[in-house]
Scaffold this active site. Structure first.
Site, mmCIF file in Angstrom:
data_model
loop_
_atom_site.group_PDB
_atom_site.id
_atom_site.type_symbol
_atom_site.label_atom_id
_atom_site.label_comp_id
_atom_site.label_asym_id
_atom_site.label_seq_id
_atom_site.Cartn_x
_atom_site.Cartn_y
_atom_site.Cartn_z
ATOM 1 N N HIS A 129 2.799 8.922 57.241
ATOM 2 C CA HIS A 129 3.724 8.437 58.279
ATOM 3 C C HIS A 129 3.467 6.979 58.660
ATOM 4 O O HIS A 129 4.402 6.199 58.811
ATOM 5 C CB HIS A 129 3.635 9.336 59.516
ATOM 6 C CG HIS A 129 4.527 8.869 60.614
ATOM 7 N ND1 HIS A 129 5.903 8.914 60.517
ATOM 8 C CD2 HIS A 129 4.250 8.298 61.807
ATOM 9 C CE1 HIS A 129 6.434 8.402 61.616
ATOM 10 N NE2 HIS A 129 5.451 8.016 62.408
ATOM 11 N N LYS A 183 16.746 4.643 67.241
ATOM 12 C CA LYS A 183 16.520 5.985 67.813
ATOM 13 C C LYS A 183 15.464 5.910 68.912
ATOM 14 O O LYS A 183 14.516 5.156 68.797
ATOM 15 C CB LYS A 183 16.037 6.908 66.692
ATOM 16 C CG LYS A 183 15.518 8.266 67.139
ATOM 17 C CD LYS A 183 14.858 9.032 65.996
ATOM 18 C CE LYS A 183 13.339 8.929 66.033
ATOM 19 N NZ LYS A 183 12.665 9.803 65.042
HETATM 20 C C1 R5P Z 1 9.306 9.870 63.124
HETATM 21 O O1 R5P Z 1 9.016 8.709 63.370
HETATM 22 C C2 R5P Z 1 9.372 10.443 61.737
HETATM 23 O O2 R5P Z 1 9.510 9.461 60.762
HETATM 24 C C3 R5P Z 1 10.495 11.461 61.624
HETATM 25 O O3 R5P Z 1 11.730 10.801 61.808
HETATM 26 C C4 R5P Z 1 10.348 12.548 62.678
HETATM 27 O O4 R5P Z 1 9.044 13.045 62.657
HETATM 28 C C5 R5P Z 1 11.324 13.674 62.451
HETATM 29 O O5 R5P Z 1 11.143 14.621 63.457
HETATM 30 P P1 R5P Z 1 12.309 15.565 63.923
HETATM 31 O O6 R5P Z 1 12.867 16.237 62.692
HETATM 32 O O7 R5P Z 1 11.628 16.559 64.856
HETATM 33 O O8 R5P Z 1 13.317 14.745 64.664
#
Ligand code: R5P
Length: 313
Positions: A129, A192
């Site tokens: 990540h 976001k």
């Molecule tokens: C966040 O920064 C990650 O890159 C993903 O976008 C995130 O973990 C996705 O999580 P969820 O499916 O719960 O929105």
């Protein structure tokens, strides 16, 4: 020196696939539970002087899988393995790499301390990540990218004239940019935010033109599916003709599958860093891409030498 794989329970399927490709053996071991749920690990053959790759994706149940990995490392070190490489195709706790608030734990750093103290000499993972986590480790740490595999799949399936690559949040821009450059497509970014109370992702703005475009969302993790489903909705509202997604790690917790099914996303491509074939069974829009050959190639290069970065040129 002999190269072997120790397969922990959460990555058995991948370990078998990689062992077959590399033509190497899986270490005979027993990972069992005491009646109070404590984990016990026993290596049933000598590994003295051998090069061992321990495979375990750190997905749900994360803490069980982590403890299993740490005990395997300890057992291997005490059994005099010559080098121990952790192969964690999905690296859990990587979303907690800093202190976003005044008094929070930096769990990615604690994990590094635990993994190194338990005996790891090297780490191999995929699309971690936050790449800066490599700095928490004072041992070699290789991060593989699914972008090569995703780019090939996208080239096979879609006409690139009308394609845009979308990062569903600011943190994913570098990853999406890499893929858009590889494909020669433009990049769109979604601003976001996570609601502090609900922790759910909310779209603030779509930056870039998506009108009459086929949008491909690229991300490292699909967890609850909120980020993906909100992004899909926002892109369609801005005039996109079709939305597909390529996401490396299929964490798929909570109501993710229900959310994806209910969304207007056309197809979701995920890899098998986490075994999700049972969860995804019967959901036609989810397509699983096999990454075992990329892992196998990286492990061979670690063992016999060769550039890992050249895998991505
Ligand atoms: C966040 O920064 C990650 O890159 C993903 O976008 C995130 O973990 C996705 O999580 P969820 O499916 O719960 O929105």
């Amino acid at each position: 020196m002999k190269m072997k794989i120790l397969a922990c329970n959460n990555s058995l399927f991948l370990a078998k696939a990689v062992a077959k490709i590399c033509n190497i053996a899986i270490v005979d071991s027993t990972i069992a539970r005491f009646s109070d749920s404590e984990i016990s690990v026993e290596i049933n053959e000598t590994v003295r002087g051998e090069e061992i790759f321990v495979m375990q994706s750190l997905s749900n149940p994360v803490n069980e899988n982590l403890m299993e990995l740490l005990l395997c490392l300890d057992a291997l070190r005490r059994a005099s393995a010559s080098t121990i490489t952790v192969v964690a195709p999905y690296f859990g706790y990587a979303r907690q790499d800093r202190k976003p608030f005044a008094r929070t734990a930096i769990s990615a750093k604690l994990l590094a301390n635990l993994i190194i103290t338990s005996g790891a000499d090297r780490v191999l993972t995929m699309d971690i990540h936050a790449e800066q986590i490599q700095g928490f480790y004072d041992i070699p740490f290789d991060n593989l990218y699914s972008s090569v595999i995703f780019a090939d799949e996208i080239k096979k399936r879609y006409n690139r004239d009308n394609l845009v690559i979308v990062s569903p949040d600011i943190g994913g821009v570098a990853r999406a940019r890499k893929l858009s450059q590889r494909l020669g497509c433009s990049l769109v970014i979604i601003d976001k935010r996570r609601n502090n109370l609900t922790k759910k992702a909310e779209v603030i703005e779509v930056i870039g033109n998506v009108e009459n475009k086929n949008c491909i969302i690229v991300d490292d993790i699909i967890d609850s599916g909120n980020t993906l489903c909100n992004a899909t909705l926002a892109l369609l509202e801005k005039g996109a003709t079709e939305v597909n997604a390529f996401i490396t790690h299929a964490v798929l917790s909570e109501r993710a599958l229900a959310n994806i099914n209910a969304s207007n996303l056309k197809n979701l491509f995920v890899t098998n860093t986490i075994d999700c074939k049972n969860k995804a069974a019967g959901i036609e829009k989810i397509i699983i891409i096999d990454i075992s050959s990329l892992l196998a190639e990286a492990m061979k290069r670690i063992s016999i030498g060769g550039s890992i970065s050249k895998l991505f040129n």
